[in-house]
Design a protein around this motif. Structure first.
Motif, mmCIF file in Angstrom:
data_model
loop_
_atom_site.group_PDB
_atom_site.id
_atom_site.type_symbol
_atom_site.label_atom_id
_atom_site.label_comp_id
_atom_site.label_asym_id
_atom_site.label_seq_id
_atom_site.Cartn_x
_atom_site.Cartn_y
_atom_site.Cartn_z
ATOM 1 N N GLY A 242 0.631 -1.224 0.093
ATOM 2 C CA GLY A 242 0.017 0.074 0.159
ATOM 3 C C GLY A 242 0.479 1.084 0.389
ATOM 4 N N GLY A 243 0.920 2.405 -0.254
ATOM 5 C CA GLY A 243 0.507 3.347 -0.675
ATOM 6 C C GLY A 243 1.911 3.968 1.017
ATOM 7 N N LEU A 244 1.562 3.897 2.205
ATOM 8 C CA LEU A 244 2.446 3.849 2.994
ATOM 9 C C LEU A 244 3.341 2.791 3.413
ATOM 10 N N GLY A 245 2.439 1.346 3.065
ATOM 11 C CA GLY A 245 3.494 0.186 3.701
ATOM 12 C C GLY A 245 4.558 -0.018 2.337
ATOM 13 N N GLY A 264 -0.402 -8.436 2.152
ATOM 14 C CA GLY A 264 -1.746 -7.607 1.057
ATOM 15 C C GLY A 264 -2.366 -8.750 0.784
ATOM 16 N N ARG A 265 -3.969 -8.314 0.671
ATOM 17 C CA ARG A 265 -5.128 -9.400 -0.147
ATOM 18 C C ARG A 265 -4.596 -9.572 -1.736
ATOM 19 N N ARG A 266 -3.953 -8.421 -2.240
ATOM 20 C CA ARG A 266 -3.547 -8.808 -3.470
ATOM 21 C C ARG A 266 -2.512 -9.320 -3.582
ATOM 22 N N GLY A 267 -1.647 -9.518 -2.358
ATOM 23 C CA GLY A 267 0.455 -10.399 -3.138
ATOM 24 C C GLY A 267 0.142 -9.261 -3.958
ATOM 25 N N CYS A 292 -1.890 -12.078 1.440
ATOM 26 C CA CYS A 292 -2.549 -12.860 2.635
ATOM 27 C C CYS A 292 -3.771 -11.549 3.464
ATOM 28 N N ASP A 293 -4.844 -11.942 3.726
ATOM 29 C CA ASP A 293 -6.005 -11.166 4.543
ATOM 30 C C ASP A 293 -5.409 -11.693 6.013
ATOM 31 N N VAL A 294 -5.020 -10.534 6.464
ATOM 32 C CA VAL A 294 -4.741 -10.870 8.036
ATOM 33 C C VAL A 294 -5.821 -11.122 9.296
ATOM 34 N N ALA A 295 -7.616 -10.184 8.394
ATOM 35 C CA ALA A 295 -8.314 -10.918 9.254
ATOM 36 C C ALA A 295 -8.361 -12.652 9.291
ATOM 37 N N HIS A 319 2.249 -3.125 10.985
ATOM 38 C CA HIS A 319 1.000 -3.277 10.691
ATOM 39 C C HIS A 319 0.238 -2.082 10.184
ATOM 40 N N THR A 320 0.182 -1.989 8.800
ATOM 41 C CA THR A 320 -0.222 -0.569 8.073
ATOM 42 C C THR A 320 -1.594 -0.720 7.711
ATOM 43 N N ALA A 321 -1.690 -2.302 7.832
ATOM 44 C CA ALA A 321 -3.197 -2.953 6.770
ATOM 45 C C ALA A 321 -4.070 -2.590 7.307
ATOM 46 N N ALA A 343 -9.538 -5.651 9.125
ATOM 47 C CA ALA A 343 -8.345 -5.857 8.833
ATOM 48 C C ALA A 343 -7.166 -4.615 10.088
ATOM 49 N N LYS A 344 -7.649 -3.957 10.323
ATOM 50 C CA LYS A 344 -6.921 -3.019 11.837
ATOM 51 C C LYS A 344 -7.498 -4.294 13.093
ATOM 52 N N THR A 345 -7.887 -4.727 12.991
ATOM 53 C CA THR A 345 -8.267 -4.991 14.523
ATOM 54 C C THR A 345 -8.727 -6.805 14.788
ATOM 55 N N ALA A 380 -16.008 4.428 12.153
ATOM 56 C CA ALA A 380 -16.021 2.361 11.354
ATOM 57 C C ALA A 380 -13.601 2.622 11.828
ATOM 58 N N TYR A 381 -13.571 3.574 10.910
ATOM 59 C CA TYR A 381 -12.104 3.597 11.129
ATOM 60 C C TYR A 381 -12.054 4.513 12.116
ATOM 61 N N ALA A 382 -12.512 5.357 12.578
ATOM 62 C CA ALA A 382 -11.530 5.502 14.324
ATOM 63 C C ALA A 382 -12.171 4.355 15.896
ATOM 64 N N PRO A 409 -2.718 13.122 8.347
ATOM 65 C CA PRO A 409 -2.627 12.568 7.146
ATOM 66 C C PRO A 409 -1.296 13.171 6.367
ATOM 67 N N TRP A 410 -0.344 12.000 6.078
ATOM 68 C CA TRP A 410 0.380 12.543 5.113
ATOM 69 C C TRP A 410 1.005 12.623 3.943
ATOM 70 N N ALA A 411 -0.283 13.372 3.513
ATOM 71 C CA ALA A 411 -0.070 13.986 2.615
ATOM 72 C C ALA A 411 -1.497 14.715 1.654
#
Ligand SMILES: NC(=O)c1ccc[n+]([C@@H]2O[C@H](COP(=O)([O-])OP(=O)(O)OC[C@H]3O[C@@H](n4cnc5c(N)ncnc54)[C@H](OP(=O)(O)O)[C@@H]3O)[C@@H](O)[C@H]2O)c1
Length: 411
Positions: A242-245, A264-267, A292-295, A319-321, A343-345, A380-382, A409-411
């Protein structure tokens, strides 16, 4: 010339603190806080919740409230609850005890089961046009010092609640974390919070007085600064394509990591995966990109087995997913809450469990400022990010390495 002048001006502005931390400030409490009007106590209808419900009911009544109680069954639907709530007439306030029950719903005990009850109640109150302030009690959502145990599932309710406060300020009361045991002084503290403490809406009830949550500048690192973390060996980066990963993978390679495992799910099918592995290789690092789906705990286990069989010892985890969300709370279904947070939790929970007993140099979680101070439309994100902060606190409480970075925010 104009941008140059602007740059000169902005560079002249003194830099403020770049890092902040949460602090807890003792609050002034009146000797005899009084509640008035009718208060609705919302409690799970199930074993294990009765004692807390009864204690709160008696405490609220003892401080002057006319208390009515609703027991919410595990399988209650939003529409059904919205039909039941108006039966209690005009309300001065609502106190929810759904969160401390942790798993009020049937089915798999996933981290989202805890905030799902709070979400359902918030929605049903809105649907039935009840504007009384909603207070959500939790237990162990926050640690006011380094010794308290944090329960990340409870912390999620605080993430969700801070967004509720932004999206529904007129019918939001606040978040109140209760101590163990819930004795007389603690119940007095709870009633003082409900009676109103000068607008305080994020409070931990502790002895001798309730504490209000504050965001304060973090002190500069001690001088000389502690030795910086030097990445080594194999580092697992979830969301690594991903972007930050991808940025993190490059940063790790530049600083000494020899092998980056990017999940990542798409590998390898993720856009830019090939270019990233080339870039890492140019930096002298080997990389393995895996779907790999980390969930999915079993999938994560298979990755770790594969690394183990290849003789790769994971030295650090980043863990950035994660998925962002832009659904207002009133439109967020329990299924969407689960989908957006897992993915996060679940990813963090599985990583925490699977590395239990395996020493790590670093366990870094990519959280967000939206989990710290809320962000409208990102309930949900928070919640998911507050879970990450909670799991870092819980790991540190167990003496394990963990850092949760609530990025802006990074950008
Ligand atoms: N960008 C920012 O400004 C910012 C600010 C604050 C916090 N953050 C946090 O930093 C992290 C990275 O952000 P980003 O901007 O780089 O996002 P991004 O570009 O969307 O990357 C997220 C990555 O997570 C992976 N992912 C999602 N669900 C997954 C799952 N179930 N299993 C495995 N991998 C999964 C995605 O790959 P697949 O789709 O292939 O699975 C993707 O590579 C996020 O956790 C975000 O919340 C970012």
């Amino acid at each position: 010339p104009a941008p140059a002048a602007w740059r000169r001006r902005s560079s002249a502005v003194a830099a403020g603190p770049r890092r902040y931390r949460i602090a807890w400030e003792p609050l002034a409490v009146s000797e005899k806080p009084r509640l008035s009007g009718r208060w609705l106590l919302v409690t799970p209808d199930g074993p294990g919740a009765e004692d807390t419900a009864l204690a709160c009911e008696q405490a609220l009544a003892g401080h002057g409230a006319d208390v009515v109680v609703i027991r919410v069954g595990a399988a209650v639907e939003r529409a059904e609850l919205a039909l039941m709530l108006p039966e209690f007439g005009a309300l001065a306030g609502v106190l929810s005890l759904l969160a401390p029950a942790e798993y009020p719903h049937p089915g798999p005990q996933t981290p989202d089961a805890c905030p799902a009850g709070t979400l359902l109640l918030l929605q049903a109150l809105g649907d039935s046009g009840i504007d009384a302030p909603l207070w959500c009690a939790t237990r162990g959502a926050v640690a006011v010092d380094g010794t308290e145990e944090v329960r990340p599932e409870q912390a999620q309710v605080w993430g969700l609640g801070r967004v509720a406060a932004l999206e529904h300020p007129l019918r939001w009361g606040g978040l109140v974390d209760l101590p163990e045991p819930l004795d007389g002084p603690a119940l007095d503290g709870l009633c003082a919070v409900l009676a109103g403490l000068d607008g305080e809406d994020q409070v931990a009830v502790r002895a001798p007085v309730p504490l209000g949550r504050r965001l304060v500048p973090a002190p500069e690192p001690a001088t000389p600064a502690p030795a910086p973390w030097t990445p080594r060996g194999t580092v697992l980066v979830t969301g690594g394509t991903g972007g930050l990963g991808a940025q993190v993978a490059r940063w790790l390679a530049e600083r000494g990591a020899e092998h980056l495992v990017l999940l990542g799910r798409r590998g390898p099918e993720a856009p830019g995966a090939d270019a990233l592995t080339d870039a890492l290789s140019a930096l002298g690092a080997r990389s393995t990109v895996l779907a790999c789906d980390v969930a999915d705990r079993a999938a994560l286990e298979r990755v770790l087995e594969r690394l183990h069989d290849a003789g790769d010892t994971v030295r650090a985890v980043v863990h950035t997913a994660g998925l962002t969300s832009d659904t207002p709370l009133m439109d967020c279904t329990p299924e969407e809450l689960a989908r957006l947070t897992e993915a996060k939790t679940l990813g963090a929970a599985h990583l925490d469990a699977l590395f239990d007993g395996r020493p790590l140099d670093a366990f870094v979680l990519f959280s967000s400022i939206s989990g710290t101070w809320g962000s409208g439309g990102q309930g949900a994100y928070a919640a998911a990010n507050a879970y990450l902060d909670g799991i870092a606190a819980a790991r540190r409480g167990r003496g394990l390495t963990a850092t949760s970075v609530a990025w802006g925010p990074w950008a």
